[in-house]
Write a protein that holds these residues in place. Structure first.
Motif, short mmCIF file in Angstrom:
data_model
loop_
_atom_site.label_atom_id
_atom_site.label_comp_id
_atom_site.label_asym_id
_atom_site.label_seq_id
_atom_site.Cartn_x
_atom_site.Cartn_y
_atom_site.Cartn_z
N GLU A 78 0.81 -1.21 0.00
CA GLU A 78 0.00 0.00 0.00
C GLU A 78 0.85 1.27 0.00
O GLU A 78 0.31 2.36 0.20
CB GLU A 78 -0.93 -0.01 1.22
CG GLU A 78 -1.91 -1.17 1.21
CD GLU A 78 -2.89 -1.13 2.37
OE1 GLU A 78 -2.79 -0.18 3.18
OE2 GLU A 78 -3.73 -2.04 2.46
N HIS A 79 2.16 1.13 -0.24
CA HIS A 79 3.06 2.28 -0.21
C HIS A 79 3.92 2.31 -1.46
O HIS A 79 4.03 1.32 -2.18
CB HIS A 79 3.93 2.24 1.05
CG HIS A 79 3.14 2.20 2.32
ND1 HIS A 79 2.54 3.32 2.86
CD2 HIS A 79 2.83 1.17 3.15
CE1 HIS A 79 1.90 2.99 3.96
NE2 HIS A 79 2.05 1.68 4.16
N ASP A 80 4.53 3.46 -1.71
CA ASP A 80 5.42 3.60 -2.86
C ASP A 80 6.81 4.04 -2.38
O ASP A 80 7.16 5.23 -2.48
CB ASP A 80 4.86 4.61 -3.87
CG ASP A 80 5.68 4.66 -5.16
OD1 ASP A 80 6.72 3.97 -5.22
OD2 ASP A 80 5.30 5.39 -6.09
N ARG A 84 9.35 7.65 -2.93
CA ARG A 84 9.92 8.31 -1.76
C ARG A 84 11.44 8.30 -1.82
O ARG A 84 12.10 9.28 -1.45
CB ARG A 84 9.41 7.62 -0.48
CG ARG A 84 7.92 7.88 -0.22
CD ARG A 84 7.42 7.16 1.02
NE ARG A 84 6.01 7.42 1.27
CZ ARG A 84 5.53 8.44 1.96
NH1 ARG A 84 6.38 9.32 2.48
NH2 ARG A 84 4.23 8.61 2.14
N LYS A 129 -4.20 2.63 -3.35
CA LYS A 129 -3.57 3.03 -2.09
C LYS A 129 -2.09 3.36 -2.29
O LYS A 129 -1.56 4.27 -1.64
CB LYS A 129 -3.75 1.92 -1.05
CG LYS A 129 -5.20 1.77 -0.59
CD LYS A 129 -5.38 0.58 0.33
CE LYS A 129 -6.85 0.43 0.74
NZ LYS A 129 -7.09 -0.76 1.59
N ARG A 130 -1.43 2.65 -3.19
CA ARG A 130 -0.01 2.97 -3.47
C ARG A 130 0.10 4.36 -4.08
O ARG A 130 1.02 5.13 -3.76
CB ARG A 130 0.58 1.92 -4.42
CG ARG A 130 0.82 0.57 -3.77
CD ARG A 130 1.65 -0.34 -4.67
NE ARG A 130 0.94 -0.81 -5.84
CZ ARG A 130 0.21 -1.93 -5.90
NH1 ARG A 130 0.08 -2.68 -4.83
NH2 ARG A 130 -0.39 -2.30 -7.03
N ASP A 133 -0.43 7.01 -1.45
CA ASP A 133 0.80 7.17 -0.66
C ASP A 133 1.79 8.05 -1.40
O ASP A 133 2.45 8.92 -0.81
CB ASP A 133 1.42 5.80 -0.39
CG ASP A 133 2.70 5.90 0.42
OD1 ASP A 133 2.65 6.31 1.59
OD2 ASP A 133 3.78 5.59 -0.14
N ARG A 136 0.70 11.69 -1.22
CA ARG A 136 0.99 12.26 0.10
C ARG A 136 2.48 12.58 0.24
O ARG A 136 2.85 13.61 0.82
CB ARG A 136 0.55 11.28 1.18
CG ARG A 136 -0.96 11.22 1.35
CD ARG A 136 -1.39 10.10 2.28
NE ARG A 136 -2.83 10.18 2.57
CZ ARG A 136 -3.53 9.19 3.10
NH1 ARG A 136 -2.93 8.03 3.40
NH2 ARG A 136 -4.82 9.33 3.33
#
Length: 287
Positions: A78-80, A84, A129-130, A133, A136
Motif C-alpha cells: 500500500e506504499h510507494d 519516496r 492506495k499505493r 501514498d 501524500r
C-alpha cells in the motif's frame, strides 16, 4: 522550455511521447529506464537515456530543472517506497517543477457520480492506495521544499499499441452493459500533451483529473475496439458470473464506478484534446 534540463523517470510509451514534444522545443531531455533494450530504443530516437534501478538503496538521479515521474510503484503493498526514495535523492539538487502521473483510482468507488478533484480520496484497491501514498509523499515534498509539484489523476490509457487485441482474440468475457460500471479514459497522445501543459502551466500543489470527459464502460471500449479491428465482440456475462471467472486485478476495476469532471484541466492547462471521445481516438490507432 527551450534549453531546460528535463528528466523523465520511467520513460516508456508516454515518456517517449513527451520527450518527442520536448525535443521540438529545444529542451535537453534525459530518459531513465530499467533495461538496456529500453535505453537503446530511446537512443534510436536521438534521446539521451540512462538505465537505473529505482529500488537501489543508494539511488542517485541526474540534476534537472524539471522532472516528469512516470515510473510505477511496486506491484504489491500500500506504499510507494520507490517514489519516496527518488524524492530523497532529488533533495540535494532540487528541480524547479515536478509532474507526477497518479491514477483516478485514488477516489475509489463513487457510485457512478460525476466527481471533480475535491472528491475525498478513499482508494479501495492496493493499486489506488499505493498512488495515494505517492501523492501524500509529493504533498509533503512540495511543502518542505521550493519544488512546484503537479499531480495528474489518470484513468485508463489507450492508443496505438495499447488496444486489447490479445484479449479479444481469446474471447474473454465482459460484463453485460446494464451492470458495467462507468469508466474513463484518455488517449496516449493527449496524455502526453496534458503532461507537458501541466509542467508549463499547472498550479503548484494542484491535482488534475485527466480524461476525455466522455466516460463510457469497459464493455463499450472492448466492443468498439472489436468492431474497429474486424474481430468478434466479446461474450457478455453477468456481474455475478464475472466475480467467479475474472482475475482479482480485473475485478478491482469492476468494483469502482465514477465519471471524471475535467473542468480544472481545461481551465488551468488550456489543452485542446486531439481525441475528445473514444470513437475518434480508436480510429487514430489504425492510422
Amino acid at each position: 522550455m527551450s534549453d531546460a534540463a528535463v528528466l523523465i523517470v520511467g520513460c516508456g510509451d508516454i515518456g517517449m511521447r513527451v520527450a518527442r514534444l520536448l525535443q521540438k522545443s529545444g529542451a535537453r531531455v534525459t530518459g531513465l529506464v530499467r533495461s538496456s533494450e529500453s535505453a537503446a530504443a530511446l537512443h534510436a530516437q536521438g534521446l539521451d537515456a540512462q538505465t537505473i534501478d529505482l529500488d537501489s538503496p543508494t539511488l542517485t538521479l541526474p540534476a534537472a530543472d524539471r522532472v516528469f515521474w512516470f515510473a510505477p510503484p511496486p506491484t504489491q503493498g500500500e506504499h510507494d517506497p520507490r517514489l519516496r526514495r527518488g524524492l530523497a535523492a532529488l533533495r540535494s539538487r532540487l528541480p524547479r517543477r515536478f509532474v507526477y502521473i497518479s491514477t483516478s483510482g485514488v477516489y475509489g468507488d463513487c457510485d457512478g457520480r460525476w466527481i471533480d478533484e475535491d472528491e475525498p480520496l478513499k482508494p479501495q484497491s492496493e493499486r489506488g492506495k499505493r498512488r495515494l501514498d505517492a501523492e501524500r509523499a509529493l504533498d509533503e515534498f512540495g511543502g518542505q521544499t521550493r519544488c512546484e509539484v503537479v499531480v495528474l489523476r489518470v484513468p485508463g490509457i489507450y492508443g496505438p499499441g495499447r488496444l486489447p487485441i490479445e484479449r479479444l482474440r481469446r474471447q474473454l468475457p465482459v460484463v453485460q452493459e446494464s451492470e458495467c460500471p462507468w469508466t474513463n479514459r484518455i488517449h496516449s497522445e493527449d496524455l502526453a500533451a496534458v503532461a507537458l501543459a501541466a509542467m508549463d502551466r499547472g498550479c503548484a500543489g494542484a491535482a488534475y483529473n485527466v480524461a476525455d470527459g466522455q466516460p463510457t464502460t469497459m464493455t463499450d471500449y472492448f466492443s468498439q475496439s472489436a468492431r474497429l479491428l474486424g474481430m468478434p465482440e466479446p461474450p457478455r456475462i453477468t456481474l455475478a458470473e464475472a466475480r467467479m471467472q475474472l482475475t482479482p486485478a480485473l475485478l478491482s476495476f469492476l468494483e469502482e464506478s465514477k465519471r471524471l469532471l475535467t473542468t480544472r484541466m481545461h481551465a488551468d492547462l488550456r489543452v485542446n484534446l486531439r481525441y475528445p471521445n473514444l470513437a475518434a481516438g480508436l480510429r487514430s490507432c489504425l492510422e
